[in-house]
Design a protein around this motif. Structure first.
Motif, PDB file in Angstrom:
ATOM      1  N   GLU A  11      -3.545  -7.871  -5.988  1.00  0.00           N
ATOM      2  CA  GLU A  11      -3.628  -8.457  -7.323  1.00  0.00           C
ATOM      3  C   GLU A  11      -2.566  -9.544  -7.504  1.00  0.00           C
ATOM      4  O   GLU A  11      -2.830 -10.601  -8.081  1.00  0.00           O
ATOM      5  N   LEU A  12      -1.357  -9.294  -7.006  1.00  0.00           N
ATOM      6  CA  LEU A  12      -0.294 -10.289  -7.125  1.00  0.00           C
ATOM      7  C   LEU A  12      -0.682 -11.573  -6.396  1.00  0.00           C
ATOM      8  O   LEU A  12      -0.494 -12.680  -6.928  1.00  0.00           O
ATOM      9  N   LEU A  15      -3.273 -13.475  -8.466  1.00  0.00           N
ATOM     10  CA  LEU A  15      -2.695 -14.123  -9.646  1.00  0.00           C
ATOM     11  C   LEU A  15      -1.853 -15.335  -9.275  1.00  0.00           C
ATOM     12  O   LEU A  15      -1.777 -16.312 -10.027  1.00  0.00           O
ATOM     13  N   ALA A  16      -1.202 -15.267  -8.110  1.00  0.00           N
ATOM     14  CA  ALA A  16      -0.350 -16.375  -7.662  1.00  0.00           C
ATOM     15  C   ALA A  16      -1.148 -17.473  -6.963  1.00  0.00           C
ATOM     16  O   ALA A  16      -0.591 -18.534  -6.655  1.00  0.00           O
ATOM     17  N   GLY A  17      -2.437 -17.210  -6.693  1.00  0.00           N
ATOM     18  CA  GLY A  17      -3.271 -18.204  -6.038  1.00  0.00           C
ATOM     19  C   GLY A  17      -2.988 -18.375  -4.564  1.00  0.00           C
ATOM     20  O   GLY A  17      -3.146 -19.472  -4.014  1.00  0.00           O
ATOM     21  N   ILE A  18      -2.547 -17.285  -3.907  1.00  0.00           N
ATOM     22  CA  ILE A  18      -2.265 -17.335  -2.472  1.00  0.00           C
ATOM     23  C   ILE A  18      -2.992 -16.182  -1.794  1.00  0.00           C
ATOM     24  O   ILE A  18      -3.550 -15.306  -2.454  1.00  0.00           O
ATOM     25  N   THR A  19      -2.963 -16.168  -0.464  1.00  0.00           N
ATOM     26  CA  THR A  19      -3.575 -15.076   0.275  1.00  0.00           C
ATOM     27  C   THR A  19      -2.580 -13.928   0.458  1.00  0.00           C
ATOM     28  O   THR A  19      -1.359 -14.135   0.345  1.00  0.00           O
ATOM     29  N   THR A  22      -0.219 -14.829   3.180  1.00  0.00           N
ATOM     30  CA  THR A  22       0.884 -15.700   2.751  1.00  0.00           C
ATOM     31  C   THR A  22       1.939 -14.899   2.011  1.00  0.00           C
ATOM     32  O   THR A  22       3.150 -15.108   2.206  1.00  0.00           O
ATOM     33  N   LEU A  23       1.505 -13.971   1.168  1.00  0.00           N
ATOM     34  CA  LEU A  23       2.449 -13.132   0.429  1.00  0.00           C
ATOM     35  C   LEU A  23       3.314 -12.331   1.391  1.00  0.00           C
ATOM     36  O   LEU A  23       4.538 -12.233   1.213  1.00  0.00           O
ATOM     37  N   ARG A  24       2.693 -11.757   2.417  1.00  0.00           N
ATOM     38  CA  ARG A  24       3.464 -11.007   3.410  1.00  0.00           C
ATOM     39  C   ARG A  24       4.477 -11.916   4.117  1.00  0.00           C
ATOM     40  O   ARG A  24       5.615 -11.525   4.382  1.00  0.00           O
ATOM     41  N   PHE A  25       4.040 -13.157   4.413  1.00  0.00           N
ATOM     42  CA  PHE A  25       4.931 -14.119   5.077  1.00  0.00           C
ATOM     43  C   PHE A  25       6.130 -14.431   4.182  1.00  0.00           C
ATOM     44  O   PHE A  25       7.274 -14.445   4.651  1.00  0.00           O
ATOM     45  N   TYR A  26       5.885 -14.655   2.904  1.00  0.00           N
ATOM     46  CA  TYR A  26       6.985 -14.932   1.972  1.00  0.00           C
ATOM     47  C   TYR A  26       7.940 -13.750   1.898  1.00  0.00           C
ATOM     48  O   TYR A  26       9.162 -13.922   1.817  1.00  0.00           O
ATOM     49  N   GLU A  28       8.472 -11.505   4.264  1.00  0.00           N
ATOM     50  CA  GLU A  28       9.220 -11.439   5.522  1.00  0.00           C
ATOM     51  C   GLU A  28      10.315 -12.496   5.578  1.00  0.00           C
ATOM     52  O   GLU A  28      11.398 -12.247   6.125  1.00  0.00           O
ATOM     53  N   ARG A  29      10.049 -13.665   4.984  1.00  0.00           N
ATOM     54  CA  ARG A  29      11.053 -14.739   4.957  1.00  0.00           C
ATOM     55  C   ARG A  29      12.080 -14.522   3.838  1.00  0.00           C
ATOM     56  O   ARG A  29      12.993 -15.311   3.659  1.00  0.00           O
ATOM     57  N   LYS A  30      11.922 -13.432   3.074  1.00  0.00           N
ATOM     58  CA  LYS A  30      12.823 -13.074   1.971  1.00  0.00           C
ATOM     59  C   LYS A  30      12.832 -14.133   0.875  1.00  0.00           C
ATOM     60  O   LYS A  30      13.843 -14.371   0.212  1.00  0.00           O
ATOM     61  N   LEU A  31      11.663 -14.769   0.689  1.00  0.00           N
ATOM     62  CA  LEU A  31      11.520 -15.725  -0.398  1.00  0.00           C
ATOM     63  C   LEU A  31      11.321 -15.016  -1.732  1.00  0.00           C
ATOM     64  O   LEU A  31      11.522 -15.617  -2.790  1.00  0.00           O
TER      65      LEU A  31
END
Length: 215
Positions: A11-12, A15-19, A22-26, A28-31
């Motif tokens: 759901e997140l 709502l953020a308009g990403i896959t 991509t969310l997992r990547f962010y 992992e990168r601690k974004l």
């Protein structure tokens, strides 16, 4: 008071308009900050959504993921947000912390992606955890008052950019004047004089403008 929402990963991401990838990547990168864990389930909050939207805006404006990661690390590890935003001492401006809901309430219907991007470009806004930080209480109060008076936020931000260009030139002129005859310490001490001159001249200029006959 509105209850704080929590979201599953899918759901997140929507709502953020990403896959989700991509969310997992962010993550992992601690974004973004770690989610709240409940057993095997990860729960994300509105502060994660605000951070993801900020990341998207920064990417659209040409910032790199490395630069965004450095900013996120600085904020998440307690570095002074004023320093991150470039407001290093000495300063007379007071940063203001707001939730995304409080910012939206200040500028009802005007907190669009375009306006957010413009405010980020000007350095007016940053993020700190689940909060948004405005660089100056005075600028926040003035801009929100103008919007309540019916002036679109986009035009207020455009005017702010133009004012920035003029006052940068004024600050440089004042600094050169003082430093020709005094020290850097004197420049810090005398800065209120520069503000007084600008305020007085602006007041007189508005007087002249108001006396002009209306066409």
């Amino acid at each position: 008071m509105t209850d704080k929402r929590e979201y599953r990963m899918e759901e997140l991401a929507r709502l953020a308009g990403i896959t989700v990838r991509t969310l997992r990547f962010y993550r992992e990168r601690k974004l973004i900050p770690p989610p709240r864990r409940e057993g095997r389930i990860a729960w994300y909050g509105d502060h994660h959504l605000a951070r993801l939207r900020t990341i998207a805006t920064l990417l659209e404006r040409g910032h790199t993921l490395t630069g965004i990661a450095e900013l996120a690390e600085a904020l998440d590890h307690g570095r002074d947000v004023a320093d991150v935003l470039g407001v290093t001492p000495p300063t007379e401006e007071e940063p203001v912390r707001l939730t995304p809901e409080e910012l939206a309430a200040r500028f009802e219907g005007e907190v669009t992606p375009e306006n957010l991007a413009a405010a980020l470009d000007l350095g007016y806004l940053g993020t700190d955890g689940d909060e948004i930080v405005h660089i100056s209480r005075r600028l926040l109060d003035v801009s929100s008052t103008l919007v309540r008076e019916g002036i679109p936020l986009a035009e207020v931000l455009t005017a702010g950019k133009q004012v920035r260009e003029h006052v940068d030139a004024l600050a440089e002129m004042f600094a050169e004047l003082v430093l020709r005859h005094a020290s850097e310490d004197d420049l810090h001490r005398l800065r209120p004089l520069a503000r007084s001159v600008v305020e007085a001249e602006l007041s007189l200029a508005l007087d002249r403008r108001l006396r002009k006959p209306q066409v």
